[in-house]
Design a protein around this motif. Structure first.
Motif, PDB file in Angstrom:
ATOM      1  N   THR A   1       0.822  -1.213   0.000  1.00 23.09           N
ATOM      2  CA  THR A   1       0.000   0.000   0.000  1.00 23.09           C
ATOM      3  C   THR A   1       0.853   1.259   0.000  1.00 23.09           C
ATOM      4  N   ALA A   2       1.898   1.283   0.826  1.00 25.46           N
ATOM      5  CA  ALA A   2       2.774   2.453   0.899  1.00 25.46           C
ATOM      6  C   ALA A   2       3.531   2.608  -0.415  1.00 25.46           C
ATOM      7  N   VAL A   3       3.285   3.700  -1.105  1.00 26.65           N
ATOM      8  CA  VAL A   3       3.797   3.842  -2.467  1.00 26.65           C
ATOM      9  C   VAL A   3       5.236   4.350  -2.509  1.00 26.65           C
ATOM     10  N   ASN A   4       5.741   4.902  -1.409  1.00 25.48           N
ATOM     11  CA  ASN A   4       7.064   5.524  -1.431  1.00 25.48           C
ATOM     12  C   ASN A   4       8.154   4.559  -1.882  1.00 25.48           C
ATOM     13  N   MET A   5       8.114   3.316  -1.386  1.00 23.41           N
ATOM     14  CA  MET A   5       9.140   2.351  -1.760  1.00 23.41           C
ATOM     15  C   MET A   5       9.093   2.065  -3.257  1.00 23.41           C
ATOM     16  N   ALA A   6       7.896   1.891  -3.789  1.00 25.70           N
ATOM     17  CA  ALA A   6       7.763   1.620  -5.222  1.00 25.70           C
ATOM     18  C   ALA A   6       8.255   2.799  -6.052  1.00 25.70           C
ATOM     19  N   ARG A   7       7.952   4.012  -5.596  1.00 26.37           N
ATOM     20  CA  ARG A   7       8.374   5.193  -6.358  1.00 26.37           C
ATOM     21  C   ARG A   7       9.888   5.346  -6.338  1.00 26.37           C
ATOM     22  N   GLU A   8      10.495   5.166  -5.167  1.00 23.39           N
ATOM     23  CA  GLU A   8      11.947   5.297  -5.092  1.00 23.39           C
ATOM     24  C   GLU A   8      12.643   4.174  -5.853  1.00 23.39           C
ATOM     25  N   ALA A   9      12.055   2.971  -5.831  1.00 23.90           N
ATOM     26  CA  ALA A   9      12.627   1.860  -6.593  1.00 23.90           C
ATOM     27  C   ALA A   9      12.628   2.176  -8.086  1.00 23.90           C
ATOM     28  N   GLU A  10      11.543   2.748  -8.569  1.00 26.57           N
ATOM     29  CA  GLU A  10      11.461   3.081  -9.991  1.00 26.57           C
ATOM     30  C   GLU A  10      12.471   4.165 -10.358  1.00 26.57           C
ATOM     31  N   ARG A  11      12.610   5.163  -9.504  1.00 24.70           N
ATOM     32  CA  ARG A  11      13.592   6.219  -9.763  1.00 24.70           C
ATOM     33  C   ARG A  11      15.007   5.653  -9.797  1.00 24.70           C
ATOM     34  N   LEU A  12      15.274   4.756  -8.870  1.00 20.81           N
ATOM     35  CA  LEU A  12      16.599   4.157  -8.817  1.00 20.81           C
ATOM     36  C   LEU A  12      16.851   3.287 -10.048  1.00 20.81           C
ATOM     37  N   ARG A  13      15.849   2.539 -10.472  1.00 16.84           N
ATOM     38  CA  ARG A  13      16.000   1.702 -11.673  1.00 16.84           C
ATOM     39  C   ARG A  13      16.283   2.548 -12.909  1.00 16.84           C
ATOM     40  N   VAL A  14      15.548   3.650 -13.044  1.00 17.45           N
ATOM     41  CA  VAL A  14      15.740   4.523 -14.207  1.00 17.45           C
ATOM     42  C   VAL A  14      17.139   5.125 -14.199  1.00 17.45           C
ATOM     43  N   ALA A  15      17.557   5.627 -13.030  1.00 18.91           N
ATOM     44  CA  ALA A  15      18.889   6.239 -12.931  1.00 18.91           C
ATOM     45  C   ALA A  15      19.988   5.212 -13.202  1.00 18.91           C
ATOM     46  N   LEU A  16      19.798   4.007 -12.677  1.00 16.01           N
ATOM     47  CA  LEU A  16      20.798   2.964 -12.867  1.00 16.01           C
ATOM     48  C   LEU A  16      20.868   2.520 -14.326  1.00 16.01           C
ATOM     49  N   HIS A  17      19.713   2.416 -14.961  1.00 13.48           N
ATOM     50  CA  HIS A  17      19.680   2.012 -16.375  1.00 13.48           C
ATOM     51  C   HIS A  17      20.383   3.047 -17.244  1.00 13.48           C
TER      52      HIS A  17
ATOM     53  N   ARG B   1      22.757   5.116 -16.332  1.00 10.46           N
ATOM     54  CA  ARG B   1      24.197   5.056 -16.090  1.00 10.46           C
ATOM     55  C   ARG B   1      24.813   3.794 -16.717  1.00 10.46           C
ATOM     56  N   ALA B   2      24.077   2.680 -16.654  1.00  7.24           N
ATOM     57  CA  ALA B   2      24.592   1.422 -17.201  1.00  7.24           C
ATOM     58  C   ALA B   2      24.773   1.492 -18.710  1.00  7.24           C
ATOM     59  N   ARG B   3      23.967   2.335 -19.376  1.00  2.00           N
ATOM     60  CA  ARG B   3      24.064   2.452 -20.828  1.00  2.00           C
ATOM     61  C   ARG B   3      25.123   3.460 -21.257  1.00  2.00           C
ATOM     62  N   GLY B   4      25.754   4.110 -20.288  1.00  2.00           N
ATOM     63  CA  GLY B   4      26.794   5.075 -20.618  1.00  2.00           C
ATOM     64  C   GLY B   4      28.064   4.378 -21.085  1.00  2.00           C
ATOM     65  N   PRO B   5      28.906   5.100 -21.805  1.00  2.00           N
ATOM     66  CA  PRO B   5      30.140   4.493 -22.331  1.00  2.00           C
ATOM     67  C   PRO B   5      31.080   4.074 -21.203  1.00  2.00           C
ATOM     68  N   GLY B   6      31.538   2.839 -21.276  1.00  2.00           N
ATOM     69  CA  GLY B   6      32.521   2.349 -20.324  1.00  2.00           C
ATOM     70  C   GLY B   6      32.016   2.125 -18.915  1.00  2.00           C
ATOM     71  N   ALA B   7      30.701   1.999 -18.742  1.00  2.00           N
ATOM     72  CA  ALA B   7      30.154   1.800 -17.396  1.00  2.00           C
ATOM     73  C   ALA B   7      30.652   0.482 -16.806  1.00  2.00           C
ATOM     74  N   THR B   8      31.022   0.535 -15.552  1.00  2.00           N
ATOM     75  CA  THR B   8      31.493  -0.660 -14.866  1.00  2.00           C
ATOM     76  C   THR B   8      30.556  -1.027 -13.730  1.00  2.00           C
ATOM     77  N   ALA B   9      30.644  -2.271 -13.291  1.00  2.00           N
ATOM     78  CA  ALA B   9      29.822  -2.726 -12.187  1.00  2.00           C
ATOM     79  C   ALA B   9      30.113  -1.919 -10.922  1.00  2.00           C
ATOM     80  N   GLN B  10      31.365  -1.568 -10.690  1.00  2.00           N
ATOM     81  CA  GLN B  10      31.713  -0.812  -9.487  1.00  2.00           C
ATOM     82  C   GLN B  10      31.114   0.595  -9.530  1.00  2.00           C
ATOM     83  N   GLU B  11      31.126   1.206 -10.706  1.00  2.00           N
ATOM     84  CA  GLU B  11      30.507   2.531 -10.835  1.00  2.00           C
ATOM     85  C   GLU B  11      29.016   2.464 -10.539  1.00  2.00           C
ATOM     86  N   LEU B  12      28.360   1.427 -11.042  1.00  2.00           N
ATOM     87  CA  LEU B  12      26.929   1.268 -10.770  1.00  2.00           C
ATOM     88  C   LEU B  12      26.694   1.027  -9.289  1.00  2.00           C
TER      89      LEU B  12
END
Length: 299
Positions: A93-109, A111-122
């Motif tokens: 029911t509490a939407v905050n976790m879902a919203r922050e998870a989505e924001r984090l997924r978008v930001a991570l995606h 960064r992951a598509r950037g040139p030379g992205a590494t697992a440590q950077e992510l």
């Protein structure tokens, strides 16, 4: 000095076990996502903002400790996505976790598509993102309090104000300051039309406030607002275990065979929110909320 629901430093997270308050003030370590899910489901930590913080910070702790694939950025992104899905499912029911998870997924995606992205950077970016949420939560809560206090005092023709709060609206529901201040309630999710899901008993309080002409406010960060849901009828309502009502400290007190329906939340229609919805960006009538959210997010 207010109690802290969350204690964090890089690589270490502990929470105040709220199941033991006020008899005991005991902080327990959260060493990763699995322990965070357990604490969230059991309501050792509660309050929509605090749930999101504990979830994201538990992932940061896990990643700081070396969990997840070490060399492949795409594999680490997939690992983080799976951990976020587990956290979101812990209390729906509490939407905050879902919203922050989505924001984090978008930001991570991104960064992951950037040139030379590494697992440590992510890995580092997820940790930094989670840590930034702590400071943002404190700032948002102070803004909510300031906007709410100013709005209420402007409507009161005399010096004294009596305020009734409902739900966990103080420091234990957030990073350490609190969201709520007529009647002021917290919220776990606010639909686009202003309908609000909050702890059981909120609806009755709203009806009583309306009958007696007492302004009724909802205090919530914009992360608790879900413009994708048109009304409260679409909010998923979490059901708690029957034993929370039939048992006391592990001993059954209800008669055998008693059936229990134990919803954790009720929905207050926007018509009963007569004072307004207090967010970190201002105080809005329910009908103004969606436009305010769009403006704040730049959509």
């Amino acid at each position: 000095m207010s109690l802290e629901a969350i204690r964090y430093r890089r690589g270490s997270l502990s929470i105040l076990n709220q199941l033991l308050v006020p008899g005991q003030l005991r902080y327990e370590a959260v060493d990763g996502v699995e322990r965070a899910c357990e604490a969230i489901r059991a309501m050792e930590v509660r309050g929509a903002p605090a749930i999101a913080l504990v979830g994201c910070l538990s992932l940061a702790v896990e990643l700081h400790g070396g969990a997840g694939p070490a060399g492949d950025a795409a594999a680490l992104e997939a690992f983080v996505g799976e951990r976020l899905r587990r956290l979101v499912a812990a209390r729906p029911t509490a939407v905050n976790m879902a919203r922050e998870a989505e924001r984090l997924r978008v930001a991570l995606h991104r960064r992951a598509r950037g040139p030379g992205a590494t697992a440590q950077e992510l890995r580092d970016s997820v940790i930094e993102h989670a840590e930034a949420l702590l400071q943002k939560d404190l700032a948002d809560n102070r803004s909510i309090g300031a906007h709410g206090a100013r709005h209420i005092l402007q409507r009161v023709p005399h010096a004294g104000v009596t305020v009734l709060t409902h739900c966990n609206t103080g420091s234990l529901a957030t990073a350490g300051y609190g969201t709520a201040l007529a009647v002021v309630v917290g919220a776990d999710r606010v639909a686009a039309n202003g309908d609000t899901a909050n702890k059981i008993g909120t609806y009755q309080l709203a009806v009583a406030a309306r009958h007696h002409g007492v302004p009724f406010y909802v205090a919530a960060p914009t992360t608790s607002c879900d413009p994708a849901l048109p009304s409260g009828a679409h909010i998923p309502i979490e059901e708690r275990p029957a034993a929370e009502l039939t048992d006391f400290q592990g001993v059954r007190v209800a008669a055998p065979g008693i059936n229990v329906w134990n919803p954790a939340f009720d929905v207050t229609p926007h018509e009963l929110i007569t004072g307004g919805i207090i967010t970190e960006t201002g105080v809005y009538a329910p009908g103004e909320l969606l436009q305010a959210l769009v403006a704040a997010r730049g959509d």
